[in-house]
Design a protein around this motif. Structure first.
Motif, PDB file in Angstrom:
ATOM      1  N   LEU A 205     -46.921  92.443  11.583  1.00  0.00           N
ATOM      2  CA  LEU A 205     -45.902  91.814  12.431  1.00  0.00           C
ATOM      3  C   LEU A 205     -44.857  92.846  12.835  1.00  0.00           C
ATOM      4  O   LEU A 205     -44.816  93.955  12.297  1.00  0.00           O
ATOM      5  CB  LEU A 205     -45.241  90.651  11.687  1.00  0.00           C
ATOM      6  CG  LEU A 205     -46.177  89.504  11.265  1.00  0.00           C
ATOM      7  CD1 LEU A 205     -45.432  88.499  10.402  1.00  0.00           C
ATOM      8  CD2 LEU A 205     -46.794  88.826  12.482  1.00  0.00           C
ATOM      9  N   ILE A 206     -43.988  92.471  13.764  1.00  0.00           N
ATOM     10  CA  ILE A 206     -42.964  93.388  14.278  1.00  0.00           C
ATOM     11  C   ILE A 206     -41.817  93.429  13.277  1.00  0.00           C
ATOM     12  O   ILE A 206     -40.749  92.828  13.452  1.00  0.00           O
ATOM     13  CB  ILE A 206     -42.491  92.947  15.675  1.00  0.00           C
ATOM     14  CG1 ILE A 206     -43.693  92.783  16.606  1.00  0.00           C
ATOM     15  CG2 ILE A 206     -41.519  93.963  16.264  1.00  0.00           C
ATOM     16  CD1 ILE A 206     -43.344  92.198  17.959  1.00  0.00           C
ATOM     17  N   LEU A 207     -42.053  94.138  12.173  1.00  0.00           N
ATOM     18  CA  LEU A 207     -41.102  94.238  11.069  1.00  0.00           C
ATOM     19  C   LEU A 207     -41.013  95.695  10.614  1.00  0.00           C
ATOM     20  O   LEU A 207     -41.740  96.559  11.113  1.00  0.00           O
ATOM     21  CB  LEU A 207     -41.547  93.339   9.912  1.00  0.00           C
ATOM     22  CG  LEU A 207     -41.744  91.849  10.240  1.00  0.00           C
ATOM     23  CD1 LEU A 207     -42.368  91.116   9.062  1.00  0.00           C
ATOM     24  CD2 LEU A 207     -40.432  91.199  10.641  1.00  0.00           C
ATOM     25  N   LEU A 208     -40.147  95.970   9.658  1.00  0.00           N
ATOM     26  CA  LEU A 208     -39.887  97.347   9.232  1.00  0.00           C
ATOM     27  C   LEU A 208     -40.646  97.767   7.984  1.00  0.00           C
ATOM     28  O   LEU A 208     -40.750  98.959   7.694  1.00  0.00           O
ATOM     29  CB  LEU A 208     -38.385  97.541   8.963  1.00  0.00           C
ATOM     30  CG  LEU A 208     -37.409  97.166  10.074  1.00  0.00           C
ATOM     31  CD1 LEU A 208     -35.989  97.534   9.655  1.00  0.00           C
ATOM     32  CD2 LEU A 208     -37.769  97.836  11.387  1.00  0.00           C
ATOM     33  N   ASP A 209     -41.178  96.816   7.226  1.00  0.00           N
ATOM     34  CA  ASP A 209     -41.691  97.147   5.901  1.00  0.00           C
ATOM     35  C   ASP A 209     -42.953  97.994   5.933  1.00  0.00           C
ATOM     36  O   ASP A 209     -43.211  98.745   4.989  1.00  0.00           O
ATOM     37  CB  ASP A 209     -41.924  95.860   5.101  1.00  0.00           C
ATOM     38  CG  ASP A 209     -40.612  95.179   4.752  1.00  0.00           C
ATOM     39  OD1 ASP A 209     -40.001  95.573   3.753  1.00  0.00           O
ATOM     40  OD2 ASP A 209     -40.202  94.293   5.507  1.00  0.00           O
ATOM     41  N   ALA A 210     -43.752  97.887   6.990  1.00  0.00           N
ATOM     42  CA  ALA A 210     -44.935  98.745   7.082  1.00  0.00           C
ATOM     43  C   ALA A 210     -44.523 100.212   7.159  1.00  0.00           C
ATOM     44  O   ALA A 210     -45.116 101.073   6.499  1.00  0.00           O
ATOM     45  CB  ALA A 210     -45.766  98.356   8.302  1.00  0.00           C
ATOM     46  N   THR A 211     -43.487 100.502   7.936  1.00  0.00           N
ATOM     47  CA  THR A 211     -42.978 101.872   8.036  1.00  0.00           C
ATOM     48  C   THR A 211     -42.403 102.332   6.707  1.00  0.00           C
ATOM     49  O   THR A 211     -42.619 103.466   6.270  1.00  0.00           O
ATOM     50  CB  THR A 211     -41.904 101.966   9.131  1.00  0.00           C
ATOM     51  OG1 THR A 211     -42.410 101.419  10.347  1.00  0.00           O
ATOM     52  CG2 THR A 211     -41.487 103.406   9.362  1.00  0.00           C
ATOM     53  N   LEU A 212     -41.680 101.446   6.036  1.00  0.00           N
ATOM     54  CA  LEU A 212     -41.076 101.791   4.753  1.00  0.00           C
ATOM     55  C   LEU A 212     -42.134 102.122   3.711  1.00  0.00           C
ATOM     56  O   LEU A 212     -42.065 103.166   3.040  1.00  0.00           O
ATOM     57  CB  LEU A 212     -40.202 100.628   4.269  1.00  0.00           C
ATOM     58  CG  LEU A 212     -39.601 100.778   2.879  1.00  0.00           C
ATOM     59  CD1 LEU A 212     -38.500 101.832   2.889  1.00  0.00           C
ATOM     60  CD2 LEU A 212     -39.047  99.440   2.379  1.00  0.00           C
TER      61      LEU A 212
END
Length: 785
Positions: A205-212
């Protein structure tokens, strides 16, 4: 205890081994060296001859390379399939996509917004959206809005976090492989992340946790590769992996500030490694140690911080137009933005203007009314019994104050249209009650150390209490000496001339006698705190004084903007203390007690519910507890001279397994100290570290403890391999490890598929089918009964 080897002797031995056509490395440092996850020799060193890294398998050979590659390719394929499966479903806004999709739109539009997290991951989402041809016209207003109705390329935007999330399981596999673990340990660790429903749901989803999570795992992997080259310091590979470790660390903390925990995890290992290098027994000269220290300091601190600042620089350069984040920032900051309404409507303030004065922290107006302070207060303290001065958040006729010159009642030299300037001494006349504002040495209602604010009659103000009515107006802008004061665009402090206190507002409401309005008092701290005010409006402003000129945005240095934004971010983060229906505590994460409802289509009985793979999460929890007990008991017994683990096993346990354990704890325990809202997705970085710990510990339990003790003078049996393991027992341990790993992988895969309908939101289930998946009563599913 293995002997220490100097750096020089290590190099000499490396050269010697090269001549003989083989490669070898010096023995690893003693047990007091850093806990880490590198591949280390577990063989006892009896001489200064370098030792090669032994395979953890029973019959290591080059054939293992094919098995590792095959497993790695399968993990990559399955990882991409699970993350990209039906990425277009649902075609509606899901959970926090309302925030991070909106921020991507604001980046494209150039409108200033405010968020609690650093800009790196949000900039990446905006860049991907821009590449997909999106113009930022939609603001992701509500959960459930249909993307197709607004022409948003949501699949392309979701593809970026899905890509990063797809790379996490292969990186976990490679990290374990580079740490010297068997194929089955690598497979278990990777599958605990690969088949985790929370990672899949959050990562697509369009969220930040994948990058983190990706940045965190990449940092650990790069550090492992760097540490494996510790006996080839300052080589090209050594510099490359050290530098990449710093890059990944910077990306982690530039995504969310919890990335600091990754810094701590790797930082602990770096500090312990430097402590070992400092030991005189290593034979390392001071100058050489300084080179080691400076290399790590630059690559792991200086450069990551510079890269972290770059993303904020880019953030400010892109967001140049007034937007929804203006109100969080100071007036000086807002004046740097194009089309800022405050700057556009700012008007010069003159003496004898009737104005409203607003508090910067609470947006309450300076207010007074005929009611008096009670004598005494409920706690027995005595007030002056004077007219109440309060903070009132709504527009009212009692909010009007006339600005008078300090010598108004003498022989005034001020004429109409005389501007009010910075550092002037003024009087404030309350229009509604025909009184003047004062403060004096009487305790305020709530703060005994602060002075009470009240008003006095015009006659008293002109006579014996004239000095009590004088206040110095000090603009917060450092470069505003002798500058005219404007409405809206300037904040100021009002400092009492006689007692040197600043007008201060307490958001705590007064009792019923104060109509639950805010307390106004005089604070002794005139440098900081809630002491800033602004002139909000001028009553009856003549047409000729209405500002019509086009204002050019002002300049403010990058570091002033950065520091102000940091303070606001941390302040707002600390204010997130209200309860939320889907918030949870760290103890809830450990047991998977709560999930998060992301999205629901009740009429179709479809939903997305953020929930980890229960088998995986409970297994990791059990392994964490077991590791804690084993380490505690082993250390206690070791101090009493009781040997419970062979030296090679103990060395491996504290070097490698405890690194993963420390990484888990650094990403988990600090949340117990936080007072803000917490959610299940905050546990994902710790879960990844726990997955690596799990694979490592299971291998230790199955294989590492099967090394036979060797008695001096006793002939070794023919069934013992070169590493001191009994081949038959070792083989049994390996078979046990393989069967356990395959069974665990199968169970994880089945559990993932079982909970997949709530991960993807693509399948309609009946009520009985949803109830079958409700293993805990605390899981709050949304379905139509």
């Amino acid at each position: 205890m293995r002997p220490t080897i100097s750096e020089k002797s290590g190099k000499k031995n490396q050269k010697s081994s090269k001549k003989n056509g083989s490669t070898s490395r010096p023995s690893s440092p003693p047990e007091t060296s850093p806990t880490h996850s590198s591949a280390l020799s577990e063989k006892e060193v009896s001489s200064s001859k370098p030792q090669t890294v032994p395979s953890a398998g029973p019959d290591a050979s080059s054939n293992n390379t094919f098995q590792f590659k095959l497993a790695q390719y399968l993990i990559v394929i399955v990882s991409f399939l699970t993350r990209f499966w039906k990425l277009h479903v649902p075609n509606e806004v899901v959970f926090d996509e309302v925030h991070f999709g909106k921020f991507a739109s604001y980046y494209i539009q150039g409108k200033y917004f405010f968020d609690l997290h650093p800009p790196f991951a949000k900039l990446l989402l905006a860049f991907v959206a821009w590449l997909a041809g999106y113009d930022g016209h939609y603001l992701f207003d509500n959960i459930g809005d249909n993307y197709k109705d607004y022409g948003v390329p949501y699949v392309a935007i979701r593809a970026w976090p899905a890509l990063l999330s797809s790379l996490v399981p292969p990186l976990v596999f490679l990290t374990m492989k580079e740490s010297g673990y068997e194929l089955w340990a690598c497979l278990v660790s990777a599958c605990l992340v690969l088949f985790d429903n929370a990672h899949v749901a959050e990562g697509r989803l369009i969220l930040l946790d994948a990058t983190l999570v990706f940045s965190m795992v990449a940092a650990v992997y790069c550090y492992v590769r760097f540490f494996k080259l510790r006996h080839s310091p300052f080589s090209r590979g050594w510099w490359s992996w050290l530098f990449l470790t710093g890059v990944c660390l910077s990306c982690t903390i530039s995504t969310k500030y919890v990335g600091l925990f990754t810094f701590c995890s790797i930082g602990l290992s770096v500090c312990l490694e430097l402590w070992y290098l400092w030991d005189i027994k290593t034979g390392l000269p001071i100058q050489r140690f300084a080179s080691h220290f400076l290399a790590r300091f630059f690559c792991l601190i200086v450069f990551p911080f510079a890269l972290y600042l770059f993303w904020f620089f880019l953030h400010f350069r892109l967001l140049t137009t007034s937007g929804p984040g203006d109100s969080f920032m100071s007036l000086q900051f807002q004046e740097t933005l194009d089309e800022n309404p405050i700057s556009a409507n700012a008007t010069g303030v003159n003496y004898y203007d009737v104005v409203t004065i607003k508090h910067m922290g609470t947006n309450a107006f300076l207010h007074s009314h005929l009611d008096k302070y009670p004598i005494p207060y409920d706690d027995g303290r005595i007030s002056s019994g004077g007219q109440q001065v309060t903070g009132y958040p709504f527009e009212d006729d009692n909010n009007y104050w006339m600005i008078l010159p300090h010598d108004h009642y003498d022989d005034p030299k001020y004429k109409p249209n005389m501007p009010v300037k910075n550092t002037d001494y003024i009087k404030l006349h309350h229009v509604g009650t025909n009184t003047d504002l004062i403060t004096h040495d009487v305790a305020s209602p709530y703060n005994p150390t602060n002075e009470e604010f009240t008003t006095v009659s015009v006659d008293e103000s002109a006579a014996e209490k004239h000095e009590l009515t004088l206040f110095q107006l000090v603009i917060s802008d450092e470069d505003s000496h002798d500058r005219q004061v404007f409405t809206k665009a300037m904040s100021f402090k009002l400092i009492h001339k006689l007692t040197n206190v600043a007008m201060w507002s307490d958001p705590k409401p007064l009792p019923d006698w104060g109509f639950n309005q805010q307390e106004i008092n005089g604070a002794k701290n005139i440098l900081s705190g809630p002491i800033f005010w602004m002139f909000d409006d001028i009553l009856g402003l003549p047409e000729e004084r209405v500002n019509k000129e086009v204002r050019v945005p002002k300049k403010l240095s990058f570091f002033k903007k950065y520091i102000e934004l940091q303070l606001v971010m941390f302040r707002q983060n600390n204010l997130l203390t209200e309860s939320h229906p889907y918030s949870s505590t760290p103890s809830d994460w450990f047991t998977l007690h709560h999930g998060i409802a992301f999205w629901a289509k009740n009429e179709e009985n479809k939903q997305i519910y953020l929930l980890g793979n229960p088998i995986g999460w409970w297994l990791i929890g059990g392994i964490v507890i077991t590791t804690t007990v084993v380490a505690s008991v082993e250390m206690l017994l070791h101090q009493r001279g009781i040997v419970t683990l062979l030296p090679s096993v103990r060395n491996h346990f504290y070097r490698s397994i405890m690194f993963f354990y420390a990484t888990y704890m650094f990403h988990y325990i600090p949340f117990y100290l936080m007072g803000r809202q917490l959610f299940l997705h905050h546990y994902l970085p710790a879960q990844v570290a726990g997955a690596m710990l799990c694979g490592a510990f299971i291998q230790l339990a199955c294989i590492k403890s099967f090394k036979l003790p060797v008695s001096p003078g006793v002939k070794q049996p023919t069934d013992v391999d070169s590493n001191g393991y009994a081949k038959s027992i070792r083989r049994k341990g390996y078979i046990c490890h393989a069967l356990l790993s395959l069974a665990l992988t199968a169970v994880l895969g089945y559990c993932f598929v079982f909970f997949a309908p709530m991960t993807y939101g693509d399948v309609s289930l009946s009520v009985p089918e949803w109830l079958r998946r409700k293993w805990l009563e605390s899981w709050v599913f949304q379905y139509q009964k």
